[in-house]
Scaffold this motif. Structure first.
Motif, short mmCIF file in Angstrom:
data_model
loop_
_atom_site.label_atom_id
_atom_site.label_comp_id
_atom_site.label_asym_id
_atom_site.label_seq_id
_atom_site.Cartn_x
_atom_site.Cartn_y
_atom_site.Cartn_z
N CYS A 141 -50.24 -15.20 -96.44
CA CYS A 141 -51.12 -14.24 -97.12
C CYS A 141 -51.98 -14.98 -98.13
O CYS A 141 -51.73 -14.90 -99.31
CB CYS A 141 -50.30 -13.14 -97.78
N ASN B 200 -47.49 -7.89 -89.64
CA ASN B 200 -46.61 -6.75 -89.96
C ASN B 200 -47.32 -5.58 -90.64
O ASN B 200 -46.67 -4.69 -91.16
CB ASN B 200 -45.40 -7.22 -90.79
N PHE C 135 -42.13 -6.72 -97.67
CA PHE C 135 -43.51 -7.16 -97.83
C PHE C 135 -43.52 -8.43 -98.67
O PHE C 135 -43.67 -8.40 -99.89
CB PHE C 135 -44.34 -6.05 -98.50
N CYS C 136 -43.37 -9.56 -97.99
CA CYS C 136 -43.26 -10.83 -98.71
C CYS C 136 -44.51 -11.12 -99.55
O CYS C 136 -44.41 -11.76 -100.59
CB CYS C 136 -43.08 -11.98 -97.72
N MET C 137 -45.66 -10.64 -99.08
CA MET C 137 -46.91 -11.06 -99.73
C MET C 137 -47.01 -10.62 -101.19
O MET C 137 -47.71 -11.25 -101.97
CB MET C 137 -48.13 -10.61 -98.92
N PHE C 138 -46.28 -9.56 -101.58
CA PHE C 138 -46.34 -9.20 -103.00
C PHE C 138 -44.96 -9.14 -103.65
O PHE C 138 -44.84 -8.70 -104.79
CB PHE C 138 -47.08 -7.88 -103.22
N ASP D 299 -50.36 -12.09 -92.54
CA ASP D 299 -49.29 -11.09 -92.59
C ASP D 299 -49.74 -9.69 -92.15
O ASP D 299 -48.97 -8.94 -91.56
CB ASP D 299 -48.71 -11.01 -94.01
N SER E 139 -40.42 -13.67 -103.41
CA SER E 139 -40.98 -14.57 -102.40
C SER E 139 -40.95 -16.01 -102.89
O SER E 139 -41.33 -16.31 -104.02
CB SER E 139 -42.42 -14.16 -102.08
N TYR F 208 -44.78 -16.93 -95.80
CA TYR F 208 -45.12 -15.50 -95.67
C TYR F 208 -45.90 -14.98 -96.87
O TYR F 208 -46.06 -13.79 -97.04
CB TYR F 208 -43.85 -14.65 -95.52
N ASP F 209 -46.31 -15.87 -97.78
CA ASP F 209 -47.05 -15.39 -98.94
C ASP F 209 -48.22 -16.33 -99.25
O ASP F 209 -48.48 -17.26 -98.51
CB ASP F 209 -46.14 -15.24 -100.16
N LEU G 118 -50.28 -5.19 -96.68
CA LEU G 118 -50.43 -4.18 -97.74
C LEU G 118 -50.82 -2.81 -97.21
O LEU G 118 -50.28 -1.80 -97.65
CB LEU G 118 -51.44 -4.64 -98.79
#
Lengths: 237, 189
Positions: B159, B97, A99-102, B93, A106, B188-189, B100
């Protein structure tokens, strides 16, 4: 030119290396980047991730383990190999819980950076969302998140070869393979220290130091502006 | 060509939706700032939270989908988008995928509901009931990325994806130009 000099070709360009060098080391020295994940300068080659796969005289070889030889023709930057490497990165992304977003890693993550470099917008394979990956946060300064581990064995090799310890080891086979620590009491029971190379070499967010997450702002992280491998390509002759 | 088709050809329509998302990607669409005036020259918004049109009024050229599929309603909306839109884009994201919400994918659904409504440390629920009204869409066993439910044509990770990423993609699509996103716009973030 010494008699140790070996002349060979990478993508049709003549390059020279020193006898005993691997294809990857010789390519690095002349500023040609061969993508890699498990390989790490200062650690003996391991050859497990296969991201550095090149073609040598038409046959697939891992550039991190294959020594150079006089007159060999190496293919590196080709559509076929890019596709192969892209597929490997895709598989790594769907095999774990990335989960790159958190993720704290990253922007500094080598797996993510490879995906950026290869222009991957979404993996082509279905996500597995494995449920058997846990987090070991027992140590006061370090934690392991197995959800993000790509089994590159950098921590195993660094702990053994650089730190002179033996904190990590593989257990299990096939899909059950995972990194384990040399203690029944989890990470806190080992002699690992926050300054160990084993902690620093993790390419992904699997082994992280506590209390330093997100300290580098977005825009200043390692791979925010330059693709992975740019430092090597800067030495291009 | 019918009048209706002619109208579509004249000014393509764009629909957007947020499934199991946080509306962050829609905020990022709005972050194109004054360029939204240029966008309105190029397109017309159909079903979208931006204009609050609830149902499709016809065929659309582009459908922008934020969020993955966490419940049966998400699946229905996504299938509706596939039916009405020529090109579907996974935006962000969560669409790509699960994001969260997909963190629950490693935990059985019953355990998630028990934790949320029965056992959580801050839960006050004397009747012990887990919400079960027919009006509430049923949760899926896990959160699915959009491309595992219907065919998605393009993926814009991030994201959220930056406004520049969204802008350049839309302009390329609408003007039939090739899309070359610079390195900094795929994140990706």
């Amino acid at each position: 030119m010494s008699e140790n000099t070996i002349t060979f070709e990478i993508d049709g360009v003549e390059v020279q290396g020193i006898a005993g060098q691997t294809i990857m080391a010789a390519a690095d020295a002349v500023g040609i980047y061969i993508p890699r994940l498990c390989a790490f300068e200062g650690l003996p080659p391991f050859g497990s991730c296969r991201i550095c796969t090149v073609k040598v005289n038409g046959r697939f070889q891992s550039a991190c383990t294959q020594p150079i030889a006089e007159g060999i023709m190496v293919e590196n930057d080709t559509e076929e190999l890019l596709e192969l490497r892209r597929n490997l990165v895709d598989m790594l992304f769907v095999e774990g819980n990335h989960f790159c977003m958190f993720c704290e890693k990253s922007g500094n993550c080598e797996l993510q950076a490879l995906a950026y470099r290869f222009g991957i917008a979404a993996p082509k394979y279905p996500y597995m969302f494995p449920a058997d990956r846990n987090v070991d946060a027992t140590h006061k300064d370090i934690f392991i998140d197995h959800n993000r581990c790509v089994l590159c064995a950098r921590c195993i090799r660094a702990s053994h070869d650089l730190d002179g310890k033996n904190v990590f080891q593989f257990v299990g086979r096939g899909p059950q393979k995972r990194i384990a620590v040399n203690s029944t009491a989890k990470l806190v029971g080992t002699d690992i220290d926050v300054t160990d190379q084993a902690v620093a070499v993790c390419p992904v967010g699997a082994i992280l130091k506590k209390r330093v997450g997100y300290t580098i702002p977005v825009g200043q992280r390692k791979y925010d502006h330059e693709p992975i491998g740019s430092d090597i390509e800067a030495n291009k002759q | 060509m019918t009048k209706e088709q002619n109208r579509i050809m004249a000014k393509p329509k764009v629909a957007t939706t947020s499934l199991a998302g946080c509306f962050g990607c829609h905020m990022s669409i709005l972050d194109i700032d004054e360029r939204i005036l240029q966008l309105i020259e190029l397109i017309e918004f159909d079903k979208s939270p931006i204009n609050d049109i609830k149902e499709f009024t016809g065929e659309c050229l582009v459908g922008i989908v934020e969020g993955g599929c966490a419940n049966e309603e998400n699946v229905r909306v996504l299938q509706d988008f596939r039916k009405h839109c020529k090109i579907l884009i996974s935006l962000g994201d969560c669409a790509i995928n699960g994001g969260l919400p997909a963190m629950r994918n490693t935990i059985p659904l019953k355990e998630c509901l028990d934790e949320a409504y029965l056992n959580g440390p801050s839960v006050y629920n004397p009747s012990g009931q887990i919400p079960n009204d027919p009006e509430i869409p049923l949760l899926l066993d896990k959160v699915y990325p959009c491309h595992e439910v219907v065919k998605m044509d393009y993926h814009l990770p991030g994201c959220p994806p930056s406004a520049d990423t969204i802008w350049q993609t839309l302009v390329a699509l609408l003007t039939d130009a090739p899309l070359e996103l610079p390195y900094e716009l795929i994140k990706y973030d």
